[in-house]
Motif scaffolding. Structure first.
Motif, PDB file in Angstrom:
ATOM      1  N   PRO A  56       0.800  -1.227   0.000  1.00  0.00           N
ATOM      2  CA  PRO A  56       0.000   0.000   0.000  1.00  0.00           C
ATOM      3  C   PRO A  56       0.835   1.279   0.000  1.00  0.00           C
ATOM      4  O   PRO A  56       0.437   2.288  -0.586  1.00  0.00           O
TER       5      PRO A  56
ATOM      6  N   THR B  43       6.536  -4.872  10.506  1.00  0.00           N
ATOM      7  CA  THR B  43       5.586  -3.817  10.897  1.00  0.00           C
ATOM      8  C   THR B  43       4.608  -4.361  11.941  1.00  0.00           C
ATOM      9  O   THR B  43       4.320  -3.709  12.947  1.00  0.00           O
TER      10      THR B  43
ATOM     11  N   GLY C 164      -5.385  -8.602   5.902  1.00  0.00           N
ATOM     12  CA  GLY C 164      -4.162  -8.322   5.144  1.00  0.00           C
ATOM     13  C   GLY C 164      -2.948  -8.912   5.841  1.00  0.00           C
ATOM     14  O   GLY C 164      -3.050  -9.472   6.939  1.00  0.00           O
ATOM     15  N   ILE C 165      -1.796  -8.767   5.205  1.00  0.00           N
ATOM     16  CA  ILE C 165      -0.576  -9.346   5.785  1.00  0.00           C
ATOM     17  C   ILE C 165      -0.254  -8.710   7.138  1.00  0.00           C
ATOM     18  O   ILE C 165       0.027  -9.415   8.103  1.00  0.00           O
ATOM     19  N   VAL C 166      -0.341  -7.389   7.233  1.00  0.00           N
ATOM     20  CA  VAL C 166      -0.016  -6.757   8.519  1.00  0.00           C
ATOM     21  C   VAL C 166      -1.083  -7.144   9.557  1.00  0.00           C
ATOM     22  O   VAL C 166      -0.764  -7.643  10.635  1.00  0.00           O
TER      23      VAL C 166
ATOM     24  N   GLY D 275     -13.304  -7.047   4.753  1.00  0.00           N
ATOM     25  CA  GLY D 275     -14.399  -6.918   3.793  1.00  0.00           C
ATOM     26  C   GLY D 275     -14.809  -8.267   3.219  1.00  0.00           C
ATOM     27  O   GLY D 275     -14.027  -8.903   2.511  1.00  0.00           O
TER      28      GLY D 275
ATOM     29  N   LYS E  78     -13.099 -13.507   3.766  1.00  0.00           N
ATOM     30  CA  LYS E  78     -11.980 -13.001   4.567  1.00  0.00           C
ATOM     31  C   LYS E  78     -12.302 -13.108   6.062  1.00  0.00           C
ATOM     32  O   LYS E  78     -11.427 -13.438   6.868  1.00  0.00           O
TER      33      LYS E  78
ATOM     34  N   TYR F  51     -16.905  -5.125   7.673  1.00  0.00           N
ATOM     35  CA  TYR F  51     -17.185  -3.670   7.665  1.00  0.00           C
ATOM     36  C   TYR F  51     -18.043  -3.263   6.469  1.00  0.00           C
ATOM     37  O   TYR F  51     -18.615  -2.178   6.447  1.00  0.00           O
TER      38      TYR F  51
ATOM     39  N   ASN G  14      -5.167  -0.018  10.351  1.00  0.00           N
ATOM     40  CA  ASN G  14      -4.565  -0.077   9.008  1.00  0.00           C
ATOM     41  C   ASN G  14      -5.386   0.686   7.981  1.00  0.00           C
ATOM     42  O   ASN G  14      -4.989   0.787   6.830  1.00  0.00           O
TER      43      ASN G  14
ATOM     44  N   CYS H 139      -1.009   2.560  12.027  1.00  0.00           N
ATOM     45  CA  CYS H 139      -0.061   1.882  11.143  1.00  0.00           C
ATOM     46  C   CYS H 139      -0.261   2.362   9.714  1.00  0.00           C
ATOM     47  O   CYS H 139       0.691   2.558   8.967  1.00  0.00           O
ATOM     48  N   GLY H 140      -1.517   2.539   9.319  1.00  0.00           N
ATOM     49  CA  GLY H 140      -1.810   2.989   7.961  1.00  0.00           C
ATOM     50  C   GLY H 140      -3.236   3.486   7.874  1.00  0.00           C
ATOM     51  O   GLY H 140      -3.995   3.432   8.858  1.00  0.00           O
TER      52      GLY H 140
ATOM     53  N   TYR I 201      -5.747   6.653   1.012  1.00  0.00           N
ATOM     54  CA  TYR I 201      -4.562   6.912   0.179  1.00  0.00           C
ATOM     55  C   TYR I 201      -4.900   7.451  -1.213  1.00  0.00           C
ATOM     56  O   TYR I 201      -4.088   8.160  -1.795  1.00  0.00           O
TER      57      TYR I 201
ATOM     58  N   ILE J  71       3.574   4.367  13.717  1.00  0.00           N
ATOM     59  CA  ILE J  71       4.762   3.510  13.576  1.00  0.00           C
ATOM     60  C   ILE J  71       5.294   3.604  12.147  1.00  0.00           C
ATOM     61  O   ILE J  71       4.502   3.610  11.198  1.00  0.00           O
TER      62      ILE J  71
ATOM     63  N   VAL K  88       8.022   1.328  10.184  1.00  0.00           N
ATOM     64  CA  VAL K  88       8.752   0.079  10.426  1.00  0.00           C
ATOM     65  C   VAL K  88      10.259   0.265  10.338  1.00  0.00           C
ATOM     66  O   VAL K  88      11.020  -0.367  11.082  1.00  0.00           O
TER      67      VAL K  88
ATOM     68  N   LEU L  15      -4.989  -3.928  -4.059  1.00  0.00           N
ATOM     69  CA  LEU L  15      -4.930  -3.576  -2.628  1.00  0.00           C
ATOM     70  C   LEU L  15      -6.051  -2.610  -2.264  1.00  0.00           C
ATOM     71  O   LEU L  15      -6.498  -2.560  -1.120  1.00  0.00           O
TER      72      LEU L  15
ATOM     73  N   ASN M  87      -7.077  -8.548  -3.351  1.00  0.00           N
ATOM     74  CA  ASN M  87      -6.009  -9.445  -2.865  1.00  0.00           C
ATOM     75  C   ASN M  87      -6.505 -10.186  -1.636  1.00  0.00           C
ATOM     76  O   ASN M  87      -7.251  -9.650  -0.824  1.00  0.00           O
TER      77      ASN M  87
HETATM   78  N1  LIG Z   1       3.656   2.255   9.059  1.00  0.00           N
HETATM   79  C1  LIG Z   1       4.386   1.329   8.457  1.00  0.00           C
HETATM   80  O1  LIG Z   1       5.595   1.250   8.630  1.00  0.00           O
HETATM   81  C2  LIG Z   1       3.676   0.369   7.548  1.00  0.00           C
HETATM   82  C3  LIG Z   1       4.366  -0.688   6.931  1.00  0.00           C
HETATM   83  C4  LIG Z   1       3.638  -1.584   6.148  1.00  0.00           C
HETATM   84  C5  LIG Z   1       2.277  -1.402   5.950  1.00  0.00           C
HETATM   85  N2  LIG Z   1       1.660  -0.342   6.546  1.00  0.00           N
HETATM   86  C6  LIG Z   1       0.213  -0.120   6.384  1.00  0.00           C
HETATM   87  O2  LIG Z   1      -0.460  -1.273   6.843  1.00  0.00           O
HETATM   88  C7  LIG Z   1      -1.723  -1.356   6.186  1.00  0.00           C
HETATM   89  C8  LIG Z   1      -1.934  -2.775   5.662  1.00  0.00           C
HETATM   90  O3  LIG Z   1      -0.950  -3.076   4.688  1.00  0.00           O
HETATM   91  P1  LIG Z   1      -0.820  -4.554   4.083  1.00  0.00           P
HETATM   92  O4  LIG Z   1       0.461  -4.624   3.355  1.00  0.00           O
HETATM   93  O5  LIG Z   1      -1.113  -5.535   5.156  1.00  0.00           O
HETATM   94  O6  LIG Z   1      -1.992  -4.593   2.981  1.00  0.00           O
HETATM   95  P2  LIG Z   1      -3.196  -5.631   2.921  1.00  0.00           P
HETATM   96  O7  LIG Z   1      -4.002  -5.418   4.138  1.00  0.00           O
HETATM   97  O8  LIG Z   1      -2.655  -6.979   2.634  1.00  0.00           O
HETATM   98  O9  LIG Z   1      -4.017  -5.165   1.648  1.00  0.00           O
HETATM   99  C9  LIG Z   1      -4.793  -4.045   1.669  1.00  0.00           C
HETATM  100  C10 LIG Z   1      -6.224  -4.351   2.151  1.00  0.00           C
HETATM  101  O10 LIG Z   1      -6.803  -3.140   2.602  1.00  0.00           O
HETATM  102  C11 LIG Z   1      -8.210  -3.259   2.565  1.00  0.00           C
HETATM  103  N3  LIG Z   1      -8.822  -2.029   2.068  1.00  0.00           N
HETATM  104  C12 LIG Z   1      -8.592  -1.389   0.901  1.00  0.00           C
HETATM  105  N4  LIG Z   1      -9.363  -0.286   0.806  1.00  0.00           N
HETATM  106  C13 LIG Z   1     -10.102  -0.239   1.953  1.00  0.00           C
HETATM  107  C14 LIG Z   1     -11.103   0.673   2.448  1.00  0.00           C
HETATM  108  N5  LIG Z   1     -11.487   1.754   1.743  1.00  0.00           N
HETATM  109  N6  LIG Z   1     -11.644   0.416   3.648  1.00  0.00           N
HETATM  110  C15 LIG Z   1     -11.258  -0.664   4.361  1.00  0.00           C
HETATM  111  N7  LIG Z   1     -10.330  -1.565   3.954  1.00  0.00           N
HETATM  112  C16 LIG Z   1      -9.762  -1.343   2.755  1.00  0.00           C
HETATM  113  C17 LIG Z   1      -8.524  -4.432   1.629  1.00  0.00           C
HETATM  114  O11 LIG Z   1      -9.024  -5.501   2.436  1.00  0.00           O
HETATM  115  P3  LIG Z   1     -10.612  -5.768   2.608  1.00  0.00           P
HETATM  116  O12 LIG Z   1     -10.952  -6.725   1.510  1.00  0.00           O
HETATM  117  O13 LIG Z   1     -10.716  -6.301   3.967  1.00  0.00           O
HETATM  118  O14 LIG Z   1     -11.293  -4.445   2.401  1.00  0.00           O
HETATM  119  C18 LIG Z   1      -7.154  -4.822   1.062  1.00  0.00           C
HETATM  120  O15 LIG Z   1      -7.052  -6.190   0.818  1.00  0.00           O
HETATM  121  C19 LIG Z   1      -1.722  -0.283   5.098  1.00  0.00           C
HETATM  122  O16 LIG Z   1      -2.420   0.840   5.582  1.00  0.00           O
HETATM  123  C20 LIG Z   1      -0.247   0.048   4.953  1.00  0.00           C
HETATM  124  O17 LIG Z   1      -0.035   1.348   4.461  1.00  0.00           O
HETATM  125  C21 LIG Z   1       2.318   0.541   7.330  1.00  0.00           C
END
Ligand SMILES: NC(=O)c1ccc[n+]([C@@H]2O[C@H](COP(=O)([O-])OP(=O)(O)OC[C@H]3O[C@@H](n4cnc5c(N)ncnc54)[C@H](OP(=O)(O)O)[C@@H]3O)[C@@H](O)[C@H]2O)c1
Length: 328
Positions: free
Chosen positions: A46, A130, A154-156, A176, A180, A195, A218, A240-241, A246, A270, A272, A315, A320
């Motif tokens: 993301p 993370t 998601g992965i996180v 969602g 899932k 949600y 997230n 975290c996100g 975005y 945070i 990472v 994403l 995914n």
């Molecule tokens: N701060 C850091 O250092 C750091 C590092 C890595 C990642 N992150 C953040 O961690 C979060 C998760 O990342 P990830 O890599 O694990 O991705 P992920 O959760 O594997 O993939 C993104 C998921 O977000 C959900 N999504 C997308 N649009 C949405 C919306 N409008 N409302 C609700 N859910 C939505 C979708 O799942 P659903 O099908 O459930 O909607 C999608 O599968 C992101 O915000 C990312 O930016 C932060």
């Protein structure tokens, strides 16, 4: 030849396939002190959406018509560097391209005994780190805490939830869709919220009658507001996100932030990369939990660098299901 994905233009809103160009370019040659890596997997994250914007946040935006920034994992195929030899498995920010030259800075060896190469972009890589440090260092979980995780499939999110279970928390996740949500229950989550179909406030009241000790966010937007309204005394909110925001020109800010005051709660961000020196400790711990069946890991593999834009969009549509990687 080298296949590369270049950032062609900056999106205003949703990503489109014309934001990127996929080119065949000359094969790069490593100079003295450099290595040539053949990337086998490119991670789709993301954060890439933010990297496509102009300006600097915690890192500078990617310059137009340069290789799109990406974590990738591959094999060293030429080495003029004393620390690396041909055949080494490595990962780092080597970009969305098949071959990359590097001076070895920020290139980490992947220990394949701990997990296959692609896992070093996921649970044993940046997103796994993370989850681990975001939860342990920012949320400081205690046995018996109730934690709510948004973006939980998601992965996180799924990694945070599984670690929190191991550490003795009661774990609630939002995601969602039925598939899932069922997956999260199979992973051991105590309760799930779809949600897309459920009222968040009603669901949180039902699943967390004693309120939330931790909220790991997230997603941002309305989910953040619903969780803020449901914090227990001394709660910790980890930002975290905010994936729901975005693609927006303007971020939705929390309306319920004064609940932090009444709950004597804290809200922390945070990044990472601040924990880089401690990654080895987390990699060992996560691989132990995986080896002993205390955690599960799910990947979603898309074939081909030419599908980069399509994969990145997944994403944001939720298409995914698991850690998204491109097989080069
Ligand atoms: N701060 C850091 O250092 C750091 C590092 C890595 C990642 N992150 C953040 O961690 C979060 C998760 O990342 P990830 O890599 O694990 O991705 P992920 O959760 O594997 O993939 C993104 C998921 O977000 C959900 N999504 C997308 N649009 C949405 C919306 N409008 N409302 C609700 N859910 C939505 C979708 O799942 P659903 O099908 O459930 O909607 C999608 O599968 C992101 O915000 C990312 O930016 C932060």
């Amino acid at each position: 030849m080298n296949q590369q994905v270049l950032l062609h233009k900056r999106p205003q809103g949703n990503i489109s396939s014309t934001d990127f160009s996929v080119l065949q370019t000359e094969m790069p040659t490593p100079a003295d002190g450099e290595i040539l890596i053949k990337n086998e997997y490119v991670s789709i994250d993301p954060a890439m959406r933010g990297w496509m914007n102009e300006g600097t946040t915690y890192v500078a935006g990617v310059a137009l018509n340069t290789v799109m920034r990406a974590f990738a994992a591959g094999t060293v195929v030429q080495s003029n560097h004393p620390k690396f030899k041909i055949g080494d498995a490595v990962q780092g920010l080597t970009g969305a391209q098949e071959f990359a030259v590097s001076n070895g800075q920020n290139i980490d060896a992947c220990n394949l005994a701990l997990g296959p190469l692609s896992w070093h972009l996921g649970i044993l890589g940046m997103p796994g780190m993370t989850a681990y440090f975001g939860l342990i260092e920012r949320a400081k979980p205690q046995i018996g805490d109730t934690i709510f995780i948004s973006g939980a499939a998601g992965i996180v999110g799924s990694t945070v939830g599984q670690i929190a279970k191991i550490l003795g928390c009661r774990v609630i996740g939002s995601a969602g869709g039925e598939e899932k949500c069922q997956h999260l229950l199979n992973l051991g989550f105590d309760a799930v919220i779809d949600y897309k179909t459920e009222n968040l406030t009603a669901a949180l009241t039902r699943h967390a009658p004693d309120k939330l000790n931790i909220f790991f966010d997230n997603v941002g937007g309305e989910i953040l507001d619903a969780a803020l309204a449901h914090l227990a005394w001394g709660a910790r909110v980890v930002i975290c996100g905010a994936i729901s925001q975005y693609n927006n020109q303007q971020f939705y800010g929390p309306k319920n932030y004064m609940k932090l005051v009444s709950a004597r709660a804290s809200m922390n961000g945070i990044i990472v990369f601040d924990f880089k020196e401690r990654y080895p400790e987390a990699v060992v711990q996560l691989s132990e939990w995986l080896k002993h069946g205390q955690m599960q890991y799910k990947e979603h593999v898309v074939q081909g660098l030419d599908r980069f834009a399509e994969a990145l969009n997944m994403l944001f549509t939720g298409a995914n299901f698991g850690k998204l990687v491109l097989k080069v």
